[in-house]
Write a protein that holds these residues in place. Structure first.
Motif, short mmCIF file in Angstrom:
data_model
loop_
_atom_site.label_atom_id
_atom_site.label_comp_id
_atom_site.label_asym_id
_atom_site.label_seq_id
_atom_site.Cartn_x
_atom_site.Cartn_y
_atom_site.Cartn_z
N ALA A 94 0.83 -1.20 0.00
CA ALA A 94 0.00 0.00 0.00
C ALA A 94 0.86 1.25 0.00
CB ALA A 94 -0.94 0.01 1.21
N GLU A 95 2.01 1.21 0.73
CA GLU A 95 2.90 2.35 0.77
C GLU A 95 3.54 2.59 -0.58
OE1 GLU A 95 5.73 1.95 3.85
OE2 GLU A 95 4.28 2.31 5.46
N SER A 96 3.89 1.52 -1.29
CA SER A 96 4.54 1.68 -2.58
C SER A 96 3.54 2.02 -3.68
CB SER A 96 5.28 0.39 -2.96
OG SER A 96 4.38 -0.67 -3.15
N ASP A 97 2.25 1.76 -3.46
CA ASP A 97 1.23 2.01 -4.48
C ASP A 97 0.96 3.49 -4.66
OD1 ASP A 97 0.92 -0.59 -5.12
OD2 ASP A 97 -1.01 -0.86 -4.15
N GLU A 98 1.17 4.29 -3.62
CA GLU A 98 0.76 5.67 -3.67
C GLU A 98 1.86 6.57 -3.15
OE1 GLU A 98 -2.77 6.01 -1.43
OE2 GLU A 98 -3.96 4.77 -2.76
N ASN A 99 1.97 7.77 -3.72
CA ASN A 99 2.90 8.75 -3.21
C ASN A 99 2.44 9.25 -1.85
OD1 ASN A 99 4.59 8.61 -5.41
ND2 ASN A 99 3.61 10.32 -6.49
N SER A 100 1.15 9.36 -1.69
CA SER A 100 0.57 9.74 -0.41
C SER A 100 -0.87 9.25 -0.41
CB SER A 100 0.61 11.26 -0.20
OG SER A 100 -0.33 11.89 -1.02
N ILE A 101 -1.49 9.33 0.77
CA ILE A 101 -2.86 8.84 0.90
C ILE A 101 -3.80 9.64 0.00
CG2 ILE A 101 -4.79 8.60 2.50
CD1 ILE A 101 -2.80 8.01 4.68
N ASN A 102 -3.53 10.96 -0.14
CA ASN A 102 -4.45 11.82 -0.85
C ASN A 102 -4.17 11.92 -2.35
OD1 ASN A 102 -5.88 12.54 1.50
ND2 ASN A 102 -4.29 14.01 2.06
N THR A 103 -3.04 11.42 -2.80
CA THR A 103 -2.70 11.55 -4.21
C THR A 103 -2.35 10.19 -4.81
OG1 THR A 103 -0.41 12.09 -3.59
CG2 THR A 103 -1.93 13.92 -4.00
N TYR A 106 -2.12 5.51 -9.33
CA TYR A 106 -2.84 4.65 -10.27
C TYR A 106 -3.94 3.90 -9.54
CZ TYR A 106 -0.05 0.75 -8.41
OH TYR A 106 0.52 -0.19 -7.58
N ASP A 107 -4.83 3.33 -10.34
CA ASP A 107 -5.93 2.54 -9.81
C ASP A 107 -6.09 1.32 -10.70
OD1 ASP A 107 -9.08 1.93 -10.08
OD2 ASP A 107 -8.66 2.66 -8.05
N TRP A 108 -6.09 0.12 -10.09
CA TRP A 108 -6.14 -1.10 -10.89
C TRP A 108 -7.35 -1.14 -11.82
CZ3 TRP A 108 -1.77 -3.30 -11.27
CH2 TRP A 108 -0.90 -3.50 -10.19
N PRO A 151 1.58 3.61 -22.62
CA PRO A 151 0.38 4.40 -22.28
C PRO A 151 0.24 4.64 -20.77
CG PRO A 151 -0.15 2.79 -23.97
CD PRO A 151 1.25 2.49 -23.53
N PHE A 152 0.52 3.61 -19.97
CA PHE A 152 0.43 3.77 -18.51
C PHE A 152 1.53 4.71 -18.01
CE2 PHE A 152 1.66 2.39 -14.21
CZ PHE A 152 0.45 2.61 -13.55
N GLY A 153 2.74 4.55 -18.54
CA GLY A 153 3.85 5.40 -18.12
C GLY A 153 3.59 6.87 -18.41
N ILE A 154 2.99 7.13 -19.57
CA ILE A 154 2.66 8.52 -19.93
C ILE A 154 1.63 9.09 -18.97
CG2 ILE A 154 1.54 9.94 -21.70
CD1 ILE A 154 2.83 8.07 -23.80
N ALA A 155 0.61 8.29 -18.65
CA ALA A 155 -0.44 8.76 -17.73
C ALA A 155 0.14 9.08 -16.36
CB ALA A 155 -1.54 7.70 -17.61
N VAL A 156 0.98 8.19 -15.84
CA VAL A 156 1.58 8.41 -14.52
C VAL A 156 2.49 9.64 -14.54
CG1 VAL A 156 3.17 7.45 -12.82
CG2 VAL A 156 1.39 6.00 -13.80
N HIS A 157 3.20 9.82 -15.65
CA HIS A 157 4.07 11.00 -15.77
C HIS A 157 3.27 12.28 -15.59
CE1 HIS A 157 6.88 13.96 -17.31
NE2 HIS A 157 5.97 14.30 -18.21
N TYR A 158 2.16 12.39 -16.29
CA TYR A 158 1.39 13.63 -16.21
C TYR A 158 0.65 13.75 -14.88
CZ TYR A 158 2.49 14.97 -20.96
OH TYR A 158 3.16 15.36 -22.08
#
Length: 216
Positions: A94-103, A106-108, A151-158
């Protein structure tokens, strides 16, 4: 959870309480387990018992075990096989999935199409054809190393990049980044942005009304 090893095969063997259990650790089954955990209509106990049914292939060996023992098994499975400590301790995944709880990054579910396209783009792997065979550890290793051009990498970048401060030269760049951020934002992020914009507009309207009152 055992990480990727180049000297050991991926398997679903798991020893618990003197039993040798065979688990379904295919990526699609694990994602189904995660989806089930988010079901707001299921109680915690029901989720844990259902997780055992989904993860353990030879669950006949567990027929003599009561709910409390099966709950303990479920908690151990999440801790040992998925790096998720549902007892309230450290949750590595869970910690590695998100930069923070509020941001969330990604979502499976929301990103399923992007992830599918990205596995094809980077690895020529059709995830539909890999269902039931691609081990979760292998899937994660590939997922975490998807390229920035996928496509996923581009989305995460922005989703994660900063918008530069405005100056006399970067209006076009800023407009493009903001446009791409809106395009690739998760639903939860869009909702937060809408709330922030509504609060901003409310503050402007309030300030304007105060100014009008003072001007009378």
């Amino acid at each position: 959870m055992m990480g990727v090893s180049l000297t050991h095969r991926f398997d679903g063997d798991y020893e618990w309480g003197g039993l040798k259990l065979t688990l379904d650790m295919s990526f699609d089954n694990i994602l189904l387990v995660y989806e089930m955990l988010e079901d707001r209509y299921l109680g915690t106990i029901d989720k844990l018992l259902l997780a055992v049914e989904l993860l353990v292939l030879d669950d006949e060996e567990l027929s003599d075990y009561g709910d409390q023992e099966l709950i303990q098994l479920a908690l151990d499975l999440f801790r040992d096989c998925l790096d998720r400590d549902l007892r309230g301790g450290e949750d590595k995944e869970a910690e590695s999935d998100e930069n923070s709880i509020n941001t969330p990054v990604y979502d499976w579910n929301e990103d399923a199409e992007l992830i599918y396209a990205s596995f094809l783009f980077d690895y020529n792997i059709d995830l539909y054809e890999a269902q039931g065979s691609l081990h979760w550890s292998r899937f994660l290793a590939l997922f975490k190393n998807l390229s920035d051009k996928s496509p996923f990498g581009i989305a995460v970048h922005y989703r994660t990049c900063d918008v530069p401060k405005p100056d006399s030269h970067n209006k076009e760049e800023r407009d493009h980044i903001l446009k791409m951020k809106r395009k690739h934002a998760l639903k939860s992020e869009k909702a937060m942005q809408a709330q922030a914009e509504a609060a901003h507009q409310h503050a402007l309207a309030f300030a304007a009304s105060i100014a009008n009152q003072k001007g009378r």
